[in-house]
Every structure is written in structure tokens, then in C-alpha cells.
Write an enzyme that holds these catalytic residues in place. Structure first.
Site, short mmCIF file in Angstrom:
data_model
loop_
_atom_site.label_atom_id
_atom_site.label_comp_id
_atom_site.label_asym_id
_atom_site.label_seq_id
_atom_site.Cartn_x
_atom_site.Cartn_y
_atom_site.Cartn_z
N CYS A 190 -2.27 3.57 3.36
CA CYS A 190 -3.27 2.22 4.07
C CYS A 190 -4.32 2.96 4.85
O CYS A 190 -4.43 4.26 5.17
CB CYS A 190 -2.29 1.64 4.87
SG CYS A 190 -1.33 0.27 4.46
N ASP A 191 -5.24 1.99 5.12
CA ASP A 191 -6.49 2.34 5.48
C ASP A 191 -6.62 3.40 6.67
O ASP A 191 -7.38 4.39 6.82
CB ASP A 191 -7.40 1.27 6.02
CG ASP A 191 -7.82 0.21 5.01
OD1 ASP A 191 -7.39 0.50 3.59
OD2 ASP A 191 -8.59 -0.84 5.36
N LYS A 192 -5.89 3.44 7.67
CA LYS A 192 -5.77 4.26 8.76
C LYS A 192 -5.05 5.40 8.74
O LYS A 192 -5.16 6.49 9.58
CB LYS A 192 -5.48 3.32 10.22
CG LYS A 192 -6.41 2.31 10.54
CD LYS A 192 -7.93 2.46 10.21
CE LYS A 192 -8.83 1.01 10.40
NZ LYS A 192 -8.45 0.24 9.24
N SER A 228 -14.15 -4.78 7.85
CA SER A 228 -13.28 -4.20 6.69
C SER A 228 -14.01 -3.43 5.48
O SER A 228 -15.36 -3.90 5.24
CB SER A 228 -12.70 -5.29 6.07
OG SER A 228 -11.80 -5.15 4.62
N GLU A 269 -11.45 -4.80 12.75
CA GLU A 269 -12.30 -5.40 11.75
C GLU A 269 -12.51 -6.80 11.61
O GLU A 269 -11.82 -7.51 12.21
CB GLU A 269 -11.55 -5.00 10.50
CG GLU A 269 -11.54 -3.45 10.55
CD GLU A 269 -10.97 -3.09 9.09
OE1 GLU A 269 -10.97 -1.99 8.77
OE2 GLU A 269 -10.32 -4.01 8.34
N CYS A 277 0.89 -1.04 -0.06
CA CYS A 277 -0.01 0.10 0.09
C CYS A 277 0.79 1.33 -0.02
O CYS A 277 0.45 2.14 -0.80
CB CYS A 277 -1.07 0.15 1.37
SG CYS A 277 -1.91 -1.48 1.55
N CYS A 279 -5.27 -1.81 -1.48
CA CYS A 279 -6.37 -2.58 -1.78
C CYS A 279 -7.37 -2.04 -2.86
O CYS A 279 -7.82 -1.01 -2.85
CB CYS A 279 -7.02 -3.25 -0.83
SG CYS A 279 -5.98 -4.11 0.37
#
EC number: 4.2.1.9
Length: 564
Positions: free
Chosen positions: A126-128, A480, A454, A53, A203
Site C-alpha cells: 500500500c501507498d504508505k 492521491s 489526501e 493491495c 491500485c
């Protein structure tokens, strides 16, 4: 109008005899006499080699620094952490994922404040790390521009029966469930494993990272068109350079993050999430970012906006397409233009270009919605937005559901109660979950987990076992962005805070009505009162370290799981 100070803070470390020692140190990192009057720009990156990522961020940070120089500023790069949800999923590591959002925001604030930097370019993949960077920008209220790392290309796999298909990371989690259920061979599972990540980038579906990248662009904190291009695409280098130039321009215009992140901008961001059918994590993160920006954003705002914004994106995890396809048909600006033309966005909000969102869109040569990847406004996938907030006796403060993938209007069934995710996973593996069950996983909330894990491992396993449309999963944890199936999370109050979920027992009837946005435990109040007698929560799982600190500070999911 007063003259703009191009160095609103860095004069503390460059001007006067008191700054002799700091100037000496800055000379050692490359600054000279000609640089003391330039604004100092922090270039903060969550680059690491742990996950694909973030792999582009080192390259993009260099581009941003070149842009800062070109704009007349002086860049100073520093790093922060990032946690890979894909690697941390399904084990103890996931406790640390949401915590990392706070660590990122705090660490960026710490460096920016300590070193007296005047503005920032914030890079994340990345997500966070995306919401963490935006929280830092909102908290600091300096001139800031956000730049996304970009998403990964989808993989391509040929299975043993000769079928071929496009795959993403989510296919791996679902394939594990299928393999455990005996419907997929180990050979095919390995083929999927080798295909899901063909290169760098986040992703690829409309999971959390791409949702939050779209949010950043819709908020006005990223350059128009910068969210959708893939990580490896050289347009990202162009956006990196432009982002560096843009932050210096913002300082010159006196525009700071809170001038951009207004209530109207947050409503625009929610509208884009609803149209894309984005991740439920956007609810949690937008509440947290708004809190840092001192904007009064409530859960009720999400339902209000969902009522008028249609779901248009045929995007994974529930649809057919990925972010690369969104880029192919015009990116986030195409969707924003369609929503603006329909009167569903505020066009007069300020952005990092120094112009309004309407002005940005008018300056772009944008196509109409393609009708396939992104459906036309008069032919939506759903008439209302892709996320709903539920309330009821089981979630008095709220719960969140991705209605974009919820196939039933009403689901009622008997509760199967589990303390934390592992117990539910074991029950599924052992065949103790049946069609019609309502799986209740508790003590996974922000405080009780801690960390609000998640549930992708269990939801992927449920789908892989062929139960994705036949069981309902409820949790005070979260899901998620890649989760599919009948799933409701963010239940508040959480179990550890004596929320109703703490008192559910096996066999209790639970009913969800999506149209009515209700989630109810069908147990009378007298019985619940009896269950509350003598109740005590499970003891803390962690008594030292970052998770122990987090559990003492974190607020309800209904408030964005903030810690301040």
C-alpha cells in the site's frame, strides 16, 4: 580489508553463556545448533486482509524466507500495519494514512533493534507502507532489500449505454461525482464498483504505490525488474526468492542501505518519477527517506531534475495506460536504460545486487522504449518532468503540482475558502462552486489536519461534476496519486503554522504560473498584516491518541512531514 562479520548484531542473542535464554527461545521457533552461525534476517511484511493491495505478501514472504535459507541465512518473519488509502479516503480515516508511514518505520526499527537482526527483506503493497519500509531501511542502515507486492490488473466494465472500458479504483471516485451531478445513473455506478478491483494487488495506475515501487527500483533498493510485474504473476515469487538470497549476499559484501541510498541514487529516483509522471506523494516520501539516510535532499532538487528529464509515461491517472502495460513493454529497467543512455542517470550507484545500476542494466536484454506506453526520448509528452515545486507569496516554503496533468500555463481567479475538506465537498454538492473559482482548503496540513489528508474525494467529485478543467484547487493537504485536474498541494507553511493560506479570504485573487513556478496571493502586504492581527489557529482536532502525538512532532511538508 577486514573480514566481514556475517552476524554483525545477532551475536548478542546467540553467542556465549549470556545468550542461554535467548537461544532457548530461538530453539522454540525452529533454530538449532547448526543455525547459530547464520545471519538472522528479518522478513517484515505489511500483509493483511483489509485491502487487495497486500494479499500477495504472505505468499511472497514465504518465498523470501526460502531465499534467505538458500543464501545461508536464517529468516525470522514479523508483521507491521498498513492502511488502505482507497478505503480510508474521504472521511475521518484519512487522517491516519500518512501517520501510518511513521508507525511502519518505527515498528520495523523497533523489532529489528530489539531482536538484533542482521538484515532485512521488507515487503509492502500500500501507498504508505512502501516509503515506511524504505525509511526503516535507511534509518537502520543494515543490509536490506525491498520487495513490492505488485499491482492489480485493471477491471473491465460494460455500461448501460453499451460502451465498454477499462477501469481502476480512480474511476469509482470520479463516477461518484458524476452520479451526484446527475450525469451517471446509480446502475452504472454499481457496475463500476463491481469492476474496479478484479483481484489482488495495489491500485493499477501510476498512482502512489506504483510510483514508490518504481522509486525503490530506481534507488537500487529492489531487484532490477521487480517493480512492474502484477501481483498475481509468478515472477513475483521468483523475485521474492531472489530478494532473500540477495540480502545475505549484501551482508557478505558489507553493503548496507546507506551505501545504496546516496544523493546520486535519490537523483536517479526523482528522474524516474519525472519520466513516468508519477505521484506528487513521491516528493513527500523521498524527502522523508532521504532524511533517514542522512542525505541532503531539498525541494529545489526536484525542479532542477525536472528541467532536464522529459515526461514520457502515458499513464493513468492522466494518461491511457496502467502498470501492467509498463510491465508489458519492459518495466522500469527500460525507462532507466533510456535515461541512462541520455546521460540523465548516475550509472555507477550501488544496488542490492551488489553491482552498479549500469552493470545491472547491461546484463539485461532490454528493448527500446515502445513509443506508446512510454514515449520515445525525442517525442515526449512534455519536455520537462511531470512534477513541479512552486513558490510565491502563498507558498513561501513551497507547494507541489503534478504538471503532467495541468492543462493551463496560467490560472487566476477568486478564492473560495473552506476550513477542511468536508466544507468544500458540501459546497460542491450544493452547486456553490463555479467555473473560474480557486477552491482553497486549509487546516489539512501535517499538523493542522492532522495527518495531511489526501483530497481524492473532492477532486474526483470536481471532475465528475464537469469542473475538472475549470476550477483550481489549493490545499495545505495533499492529493492521491490518482488525482486529476488542476490541483496544487503541500502548501507550506500550513495554515495552523500561520502560513499565508491561513489569511486568504473569499474573493481574494490568486494566480498560479506553471512555467514560472509561482503561486501568489494578490493581496497587498498591509492588508495581510492587518489580517494577522489577533489571529489564532483552529484548535487541535485531536487531543489524545496517535494523531495528538503526531501533531506535536510532525514537521512541514517542505521537509517531508517527518516526525524525527
Amino acid at each position: 580489508m577486514p573480514e566481514i562479520d556475517m552476524k554483525p548484531r545477532s551475536r548478542d542473542v546467540t553467542d556465549g553463556i549470556e545468550a542461554t535464554s535467548s537461544r532457548g527461545m530461538l530453539r522454540a521457533v525452529g533454530m538449532g545448533d547448526e543455525d547459530w552461525e547464520k545471519p538472522q534476517i528479518g522478513v517484515a511484511s505489511s500483509w493483511n486482509e483489509v485491502t487487495p493491495c497486500n494479499l500477495s505478501l504472505d505468499r511472497l514472504a514465504q518465498g523470501a524466507k526460502e531465499g534467505v535459507h538458500a543464501g545461508g541465512g536464517y529468516p525470522l518473519q514479523f508483521g507491521t500495519i498498513s492502511v488502505s488509502d482507497g478505503i480510508a479516503m474521504g472521511h475521518e480515516g484519512m487522517h491516519f494514512s500518512l501517520v501510518s508511514r511513521e508507525v511502519i518505520a518505527d515498528s520495523v526499527e523497533t523489532v529489528m533493534m530489539a531482536e538484533r537482526l542482521d538484515g532485512s527483506v521488507l515487503l509492502a503493497g500500500c501507498d504508505k507502507s512502501l516509503p515506511g519500509m524504505l525509511m526503516a531501511a535507511a534509518r537502520l542502515d543494515l543490509s536490506s532489500v525491498f520487495l513490492y507486492a505488485g499491482s492489480i490488473a485493471p477491471g473491465w466494465v460494460k455500461l448501460s449505454d453499451g460502451t465498454e472500458k477499462e477501469v481502476t479504483i480512480i474511476d469509482a471516485f470520479e463516477a461518484v461525482g458524476a452520479c451526484k451531478a446527475g450525469t451517471m445513473s446509480q446502475e452504472d455506478l454499481t457496475r463500476i464498483e463491481k469492476a474496479i478491483c478484479p483481484g489482488e494487488g495495489a491500485c493499477g495506475g501510476m498512482y502512489t504505490a506504483n510510483t514508490m515501487a518504481s522509486v525503490a527500483e530506481a534507488l537500487g533498493m529492489s531487484l532490477p525488474g521487480s517493480a512492474a510485474p502484477p501481483s498475481a504473476d509468478r515472477r513475483r515469487d521468483y523475485f521474492a526468492h531472489r530478494s532473500g538470497e540477495a540480502v545475505v549476499n549484501l551482508i557478505a559484501k558489507g553493503i548496507t542501505a546507506r551505501d545504496i541510498m546516496t544523493k546520486e541514487a535519490f537523483e536517479n529516483a526523482i528522474s524516474v518519477v519525472m519520466a513516468f509522471g508519477g505521484s506528487t506523494n513521491a516528493v513527500l516520501h523521498l524527502l522523508a527517506i532521504a532524511r533517514e539516510a542522512e542525505v541532503d535532499l531539498q525541494l529545489s532538487d526536484f525542479n532542477r531534475i525536472a528541467d532536464r528529464v522529459p515526461h514520457l509515461g502515458d499513464l493513468k491517472p492522466f494518461g491511457r495506460f496502467v502498470m501492467n502495460d509498463v510491465d508489458r513493454v519492459g518495466g522500469v529497467p527500460v525507462v532507466m536504460k533510456a535515461l541512462l543512455d541520455a546521460g540523465l542517470l548516475h550509472g555507477d550507484v550501488m544496488t542490492v545486487t551488489g553491482r552498479t545500476m549500469r552493470e545491472n542494466l547491461e546484463a539485461m536484454d532490454l528493448a527500446d522504449l515502445d513509443g506508446t506506453v512510454i514515449r520515445k526520448m525525442d517525442d515526449p509528452i512534455h519536455a520537462t518532468g511531470g512534477i513541479s515545486v512552486l513558490h510565491g507569496s502563498l507558498a513561501p516554503e513551497g507547494a507541489v503540482v503534478k504538471t503532467a496533468g495541468f492543462d493551463l500555463d496560467v490560472f487566476e481567479g477568486p478564492a473560495r475558502v473552506f476550513e477542511r475538506e468536508r466544507a468544500a465537498m458540501d459546497a460542491l454538492t450544493e452547486g456553490r462552486i463555479s467555473k473560474g473559482d480557486v477552491i482553497v482548503i486549509r487546516y489539512e496540513g501535517p499538523k493542522g489536519g492532522p495527518g495531511m489528508r489526501e483530497m481524492l474525494a473532492i477532486t474526483g467529485a470536481i471532475k465528475g461534476a464537469g469542473l475538472g478543467k475549470d476550477v483550481l484547487l489549493l490545499t495545505d493537504g495533499r492529493f492521491s496519486g490518482g488525482t486529476t485536474g488542476l490541483c496544487i498541494g503541500h502548501m507550506a507553511p500550513e495554515a495552523v503554522d500561520a502560513g499565508p493560506v491561513a489569511f486568504v479570504r473569499d474573493g481574494d485573487r490568486i494566480r498560479v504560473d506553471i512555467a514560472a513556478r509561482t503561486l501568489d496571493l494578490l493581496v497587498d502586504e498591509a492588508e495581510l498584516a492587518a489580517r494577522r492581527e489577533g489571529w489564532a489557529p483552529l484548535p487541535p482536532r485531536y487531543t489524545r491518541g496517535v494523531l495528538a502525538k503526531y501533531a506535536k512532532l510532525v514537521h512541514s511538508a517542505a521537509e517531508g512531514a517527518i516526525t524525527g
